[in-house]
Scaffold this motif. Structure first.
Motif, short mmCIF file in Angstrom:
data_model
loop_
_atom_site.label_atom_id
_atom_site.label_comp_id
_atom_site.label_asym_id
_atom_site.label_seq_id
_atom_site.Cartn_x
_atom_site.Cartn_y
_atom_site.Cartn_z
N SER A 159 -14.69 -6.51 -6.84
CA SER A 159 -14.65 -6.55 -5.38
C SER A 159 -15.99 -7.07 -4.89
N SER A 174 -4.46 -6.62 -3.29
CA SER A 174 -5.07 -7.94 -3.04
C SER A 174 -4.04 -8.90 -2.47
N GLU A 223 0.83 -1.20 0.00
CA GLU A 223 0.00 0.00 0.00
C GLU A 223 0.87 1.26 0.00
N ALA A 225 -17.33 0.17 -1.45
CA ALA A 225 -16.45 -0.30 -2.53
C ALA A 225 -16.86 -1.66 -3.07
N LEU A 280 -9.20 -8.61 -0.79
CA LEU A 280 -8.66 -7.26 -0.77
C LEU A 280 -8.21 -6.88 0.63
N LYS A 281 -7.06 -6.21 0.69
CA LYS A 281 -6.53 -5.79 1.98
C LYS A 281 -7.43 -4.73 2.60
N SER A 311 -4.43 0.85 -7.69
CA SER A 311 -5.67 0.19 -7.24
C SER A 311 -5.51 -0.25 -5.78
N SER A 312 -6.53 -0.89 -5.26
CA SER A 312 -6.43 -1.52 -3.95
C SER A 312 -5.48 -2.72 -4.05
N PHE A 371 -0.98 -5.18 -6.66
CA PHE A 371 -1.91 -4.10 -7.05
C PHE A 371 -1.65 -3.74 -8.50
#
Length: 241
Positions: free
Chosen positions: A219, A41, A23, A186, A163-164, A38-39, A62
């Motif tokens: 998601s 994973s 992140e 989300a 997803l984290k 992106s988010s 990501f």
């Protein structure tokens, strides 16, 4: 263009987690105006006595929307942050793939194999070279390259990983319609345990940590029916993802 960026084996017990470092890399790339991240994973890999891992043997991936001319700076930024933030005694690996021109069926197959059997660094390097994927190790044994390459394949596959982080709900909210979840959070789809979508008017009881999984590139919130009511699934049911 779109990049897939994955890291693995950056931590030891008690240190900053690999997901947090992923992140941070995404946020740093955005801060430097090198792309839109992106988010992150999390992708579960094979657990076996011959595979060293911190707690669960998972890699973190990501996507980054960017411009081709930024690729050298992106790669350098990822490497510098790994060197700075990875725990002493860890075995960090980095993989970066461009969406265009990659032989995705082969890379997806590699990712799925990494969930079922022990793979080697030699195999990872050989495949990355053939596919034109950046693969590099940045400390320790460098075994993290195995999971980093696998995570890219699993992210692209689209129906693997969770997803984290937690899904943020409206304050004091313990129950929502599927339509409300999709509109206000989300979450992109709500699925039962057979991966069938629920009606937009279905009511979902929400408790504990609300976690999303990736399914068909979206998601998704997984739910199960208990006593006639739909509930978000718990940690035990999410372990398969």
């Amino acid at each position: 263009m779109k990049l897939f960026i994955c890291i693995d084996d950056t931590d030891i017990i008690g240190s900053k987690g690999t997901g947090e470092i992923a992140e941070e890399i995404g946020a740093l790339l955005q801060q430097k105006q090198l792309g839109q991240a992106s988010s992150v994973s999390r992708h579960q890999l094979f657990v076996h006595p011959d595979i060293p891992y911190t707690s669960h043997n998972s890699s973190m991936c990501f996507e980054l929307k960017t411009q081709a001319e930024h690729l050298p700076a992106i790669t350098q930024c990822c490497i510098e942050h790994l060197l700075e933030q990875s725990a002493e005694g860890s075995d960090p690996g980095l993989a970066i793939a461009t969406e265009e021109g990659c032989d995705w069926p082969r890379l997806i197959d590699y990712g799925q194999q990494a969930k079922k059997r022990v793979l080697t660094k030699a195999l990872a390097y050989d495949l990355a070279k053939q596919l034109g994927v950046h693969l590099s190790e940045h400390g320790g044994s460098g075994d993290g390259i195995i999971g980093a390459l696998a995570g890219i394949g699993l992210r692209k596959y689209g129906s693997d990983g969770r997803l984290k982080g937690q899904i943020q709900l409206p304050q004091h909210c313990s129950s929502m319609l599927v339509a409300e979840l999709i509109e206000q959070t989300a979450i992109e789809q709500v699925l039962d345990l057979a991966h069938q979508p629920l009606s937009s008017t279905a009511q979902i009881q929400l408790q504990g940590k609300i976690k999303a999984v990736r399914w068909h590139g979206q998601s998704c919130l997984l739910v199960d029916k208990q006593d006639g009511l739909w509930h978000n699934v718990g940690r035990q049911q999410l372990k398969d993802y």
